[in-house]
Design a protein around this motif. Sequence first.
Motif, short mmCIF file in Angstrom:
data_model
loop_
_atom_site.label_atom_id
_atom_site.label_comp_id
_atom_site.label_asym_id
_atom_site.label_seq_id
_atom_site.Cartn_x
_atom_site.Cartn_y
_atom_site.Cartn_z
N SER A 121 55.95 26.35 34.55
CA SER A 121 56.30 25.79 33.24
C SER A 121 55.08 25.13 32.61
CB SER A 121 57.44 24.78 33.42
OG SER A 121 57.72 24.15 32.21
N ARG A 122 54.34 24.38 33.43
CA ARG A 122 53.16 23.68 32.91
C ARG A 122 52.09 24.66 32.44
NH1 ARG A 122 48.51 21.66 35.48
NH2 ARG A 122 49.31 22.10 37.54
N LEU A 123 51.95 25.77 33.17
CA LEU A 123 50.91 26.75 32.83
C LEU A 123 51.39 27.82 31.86
CD1 LEU A 123 49.35 27.36 36.37
CD2 LEU A 123 48.57 25.78 34.60
N SER A 124 52.67 27.79 31.52
CA SER A 124 53.28 28.81 30.65
C SER A 124 53.08 30.22 31.21
CB SER A 124 52.71 28.73 29.23
OG SER A 124 52.95 27.47 28.68
N ILE A 125 53.40 30.36 32.48
CA ILE A 125 53.36 31.68 33.12
C ILE A 125 54.65 31.87 33.91
CG2 ILE A 125 50.84 31.80 33.34
CD1 ILE A 125 51.14 30.97 36.26
N GLU A 126 54.87 33.09 34.40
CA GLU A 126 56.01 33.35 35.26
C GLU A 126 55.50 33.99 36.54
OE1 GLU A 126 56.25 37.07 35.04
OE2 GLU A 126 54.57 36.38 33.82
N GLN A 127 56.41 34.37 37.41
CA GLN A 127 56.04 34.81 38.75
C GLN A 127 55.09 36.01 38.76
OE1 GLN A 127 59.37 35.71 41.29
NE2 GLN A 127 58.19 35.28 43.12
N VAL A 128 55.37 37.02 37.97
CA VAL A 128 54.47 38.19 37.96
C VAL A 128 53.10 37.78 37.44
CG1 VAL A 128 54.07 40.48 36.94
CG2 VAL A 128 56.37 39.85 37.71
N GLY A 129 53.07 36.96 36.41
CA GLY A 129 51.80 36.48 35.88
C GLY A 129 51.01 35.69 36.92
N TRP A 130 51.72 34.87 37.70
CA TRP A 130 51.07 34.09 38.74
C TRP A 130 50.45 35.01 39.79
CZ3 TRP A 130 48.55 30.15 40.09
CH2 TRP A 130 48.47 29.69 41.39
N ALA A 153 60.07 26.16 45.82
CA ALA A 153 60.45 26.89 44.60
C ALA A 153 60.41 25.95 43.39
CB ALA A 153 61.83 27.51 44.75
N ARG A 154 60.88 24.71 43.58
CA ARG A 154 60.84 23.74 42.47
C ARG A 154 59.41 23.43 42.05
NH1 ARG A 154 64.70 20.99 45.82
NH2 ARG A 154 66.78 21.54 45.15
N VAL A 155 58.53 23.28 43.06
CA VAL A 155 57.11 23.02 42.77
C VAL A 155 56.53 24.17 41.96
CG1 VAL A 155 54.82 22.81 43.83
CG2 VAL A 155 56.73 21.48 44.73
N LEU A 156 56.82 25.40 42.38
CA LEU A 156 56.34 26.58 41.65
C LEU A 156 56.91 26.61 40.23
CD1 LEU A 156 56.38 29.43 44.30
CD2 LEU A 156 54.40 28.58 43.04
N ASP A 157 58.21 26.32 40.09
CA ASP A 157 58.82 26.32 38.75
C ASP A 157 58.13 25.33 37.83
OD1 ASP A 157 60.62 28.25 39.54
OD2 ASP A 157 62.28 26.86 39.87
N ARG A 158 57.85 24.13 38.35
CA ARG A 158 57.17 23.12 37.52
C ARG A 158 55.76 23.59 37.14
NH1 ARG A 158 59.85 19.53 41.19
NH2 ARG A 158 57.99 19.38 42.49
#
Length: 198
Positions: free
Chosen positions: A107-116, A99-104
């Motif tokens: 943040s780097r890509l300026s997206i959130e979970q739905v966007g991903w 989850a931390r890896v995904l959060d980073r």
Amino acid sequence: MGVAAFLPKPVDRIGLLNAVTDAAGRYRELERDRAARSGLINRFRALEDGLTSAMREMAAMAELPPSYSPAAGNGRTDPAPSVDQAWQALHCRRLLEEARVLDRLFSRLSIEQVGWRVLLAMFEADLGTGEASATNIALASGASASAGLRRIAEFEERGLIMRREDPADGRRFMLGLTETGRSLCRDAIQTLIAAWTA
């Protein structure tokens, strides 16, 4: 008095010798069985000690605090967690790290979970037919149609997605990744794979 006093008379010396030999053989068998059982008991104790040590190491790897039992009142810690508890703790630790890896990454890509999820659905379509309808992308991402369409519009503005009218149905449009979107998806997936296999 000797043993002979308790034997029925007359004493059959050959029978007595055979009985003593049989008894000695049986005694040796019993001693071998006792030694084997003792060896097994010692091996099981060593195995139990090894498992306890392994569970403590697993708990330490998962950074579990030692459990303290105030009811005991003697300041001692409880035994090591069970294998199941330690295994679950390791899974929790792994999921938290993922989850931390995904959060980073988000943040780097300026997206959130739905966007991903929308980007992953777009990348999957890109690997197949190369494009998909907005409705299919929204459904494949698990987002509601409105949430998926909002992310699609954002990614189109960012130059990650391009749209074109569907020649077969003028009421809908088809979506495809731009080279920038494709590159972003590839890099993000490689980042995640590298982090999760490290």
